[in-house]
Design an enzyme around this catalytic site. Structure first.
Site, PDB file in Angstrom:
ATOM      1  N   ASP A  34       0.967  -0.996   0.087  1.00 33.17           N
ATOM      2  CA  ASP A  34      -0.039  -0.204  -0.076  1.00 33.17           C
ATOM      3  C   ASP A  34       0.809   1.097   0.213  1.00 33.17           C
ATOM      4  O   ASP A  34       2.243   1.177   0.295  1.00 33.17           O
ATOM      5  CB  ASP A  34      -1.005   0.002   1.265  1.00 33.17           C
ATOM      6  CG  ASP A  34      -1.838   1.140   1.161  1.00 33.17           C
ATOM      7  OD1 ASP A  34      -2.288   1.853   0.400  1.00 33.17           O
ATOM      8  OD2 ASP A  34      -2.014   1.598   2.567  1.00 33.17           O
ATOM      9  N   PHE A  35       0.386   2.429  -0.304  1.00 36.19           N
ATOM     10  CA  PHE A  35       1.257   3.539  -0.337  1.00 36.19           C
ATOM     11  C   PHE A  35       1.125   4.421   0.877  1.00 36.19           C
ATOM     12  O   PHE A  35       1.926   4.481   1.703  1.00 36.19           O
ATOM     13  CB  PHE A  35       0.797   4.523  -1.558  1.00 36.19           C
ATOM     14  CG  PHE A  35       1.601   5.594  -1.644  1.00 36.19           C
ATOM     15  CD1 PHE A  35       3.229   5.590  -1.755  1.00 36.19           C
ATOM     16  CD2 PHE A  35       1.345   7.070  -1.381  1.00 36.19           C
ATOM     17  CE1 PHE A  35       3.739   6.508  -2.258  1.00 36.19           C
ATOM     18  CE2 PHE A  35       1.963   8.157  -1.504  1.00 36.19           C
ATOM     19  CZ  PHE A  35       3.258   8.063  -1.916  1.00 36.19           C
ATOM     20  N   ASP A  36      -0.175   5.074   1.138  1.00 35.52           N
ATOM     21  CA  ASP A  36      -0.546   6.080   2.266  1.00 35.52           C
ATOM     22  C   ASP A  36      -0.558   5.487   3.378  1.00 35.52           C
ATOM     23  O   ASP A  36      -1.253   4.539   3.491  1.00 35.52           O
ATOM     24  CB  ASP A  36      -1.736   6.913   2.061  1.00 35.52           C
ATOM     25  CG  ASP A  36      -1.395   7.894   0.868  1.00 35.52           C
ATOM     26  OD1 ASP A  36      -1.037   9.026   1.143  1.00 35.52           O
ATOM     27  OD2 ASP A  36      -1.879   7.464  -0.284  1.00 35.52           O
ATOM     28  N   ASP A 216      -2.170  -0.546   5.708  1.00 31.55           N
ATOM     29  CA  ASP A 216      -2.527   0.138   6.899  1.00 31.55           C
ATOM     30  C   ASP A 216      -4.107   0.324   7.201  1.00 31.55           C
ATOM     31  O   ASP A 216      -4.491   0.414   8.238  1.00 31.55           O
ATOM     32  CB  ASP A 216      -1.936   1.247   7.286  1.00 31.55           C
ATOM     33  CG  ASP A 216      -2.488   2.342   6.399  1.00 31.55           C
ATOM     34  OD1 ASP A 216      -2.813   3.556   6.987  1.00 31.55           O
ATOM     35  OD2 ASP A 216      -2.560   2.360   5.040  1.00 31.55           O
TER      36      ASP A 216
END
Length: 262
Positions: A34-36, A216
């Site tokens: 995932d990124f953020d 997250d």
């Protein structure tokens, strides 16, 4: 079938590094990130988010030895620009748009037909939410994110009610919740988990390749459920039970974990 559990009860991926490294040495994993909140810190304005140089270098080095895909709720072009690495795969808008090396591109065909609907809904929501300060719109190709991190506490209930009332008039749309963001998506049986399974076939010739997924947010739970041959690793907490197999505390521990794969 996987069962969800309290994230606090998940074993630490850092404390179990030796066990995991032994597993990875015999099963080279496909890596999904995932990124953020995983590669980049959560920030007040989503436009300001970015990876630090150390994280970018780690991912770059990993991509020389592992098949990697970044799977994000951000639009495809946005997340690709934020990460800035050419030789990896990207799944944007929760997997509704996918791209990779050698000009590989794949958009969800059902979602394509719904673009005019998103134009109408965005216009209505912009109008009805205009009186609430701190609301920020992020239009992606196949999804609409409405951020409320800067909305005052007493206005949050009204904010959610307005969105619920508008979206309820569109049976072909679905409202999902993330960390201080509401996501309007096509009501189609497609999500991060489906995108991950699609990419697993693209990235490996094995029938059920060994994989790990780090994320997250609640939207990453769809991917954790798909980790039948592999591990889902939750970063921090998102306020609900999780289908992940392990947990790391924060982005610092994400970096430590990824460094160990090098």
């Amino acid at each position: 079938m996987k069962q969800s559990q309290d994230p606090k009860k998940l074993p630490s991926a850092i404390e179990n590094l030796e066990v995991l490294k032994e597993k990875f040495s015999t099963n080279k994993p496909l890596i999904f990130l995932d990124f953020d909140g995983t590669l980049a810190p959560i920030v007040e304005n989503h436009e300001d988010a970015g990876m630090d140089n150390e994280t970018k270098e780690i991912v770059k080095q990993l991509s020389e030895n592992y098949a990697i895909a970044v799977v994000s709720g951000r639009g495809l072009s946005d997340v690709r620009n934020k990460v800035g690495l050419k030789d990896i795969y990207y799944a944007g808008s929760h997997g509704f748009e996918i791209a990779g090396p050698k000009n590989f591109e794949k958009d969800n065909e059902e979602a394509q037909k719904m673009l005019p609907v998103f134009d109408k809904v965005e216009e209505k929501l912009q109008e009805k939410l205009s009186a609430i300060k701190g609301v920020r719109f992020e239009r992606k190709k196949f999804t609409l994110a409405i951020h409320y991190r800067q909305v005052s506490e007493e206005k949050i209930s009204e904010f959610h009610s307005i969105i619920e009332n508008v979206v309820s008039n569109y049976s072909n749309l679905h409202k999902g919740d993330g960390k201080k963001v509401v996501e309007i998506k096509p009501n189609i049986d497609w999500h991060k988990g489906k995108a991950v399974n699609f990419l697993r076939k693209e990235l490996s010739t094995a029938t059920n390749p060994f994989s790990i997924y780090l994320g997250d947010d609640t939207t990453d739970e769809d991917a954790f459920r798909e980790m039948e041959n592999g591990y889902g690793i939750l970063v921090g907490e998102h306020g609900n039970d999780s289908y992940a197999d392990y947990r790391v505390e924060n982005i610092t521990e994400v970096k430590r974990f990824l460094k160990e794969l090098l």
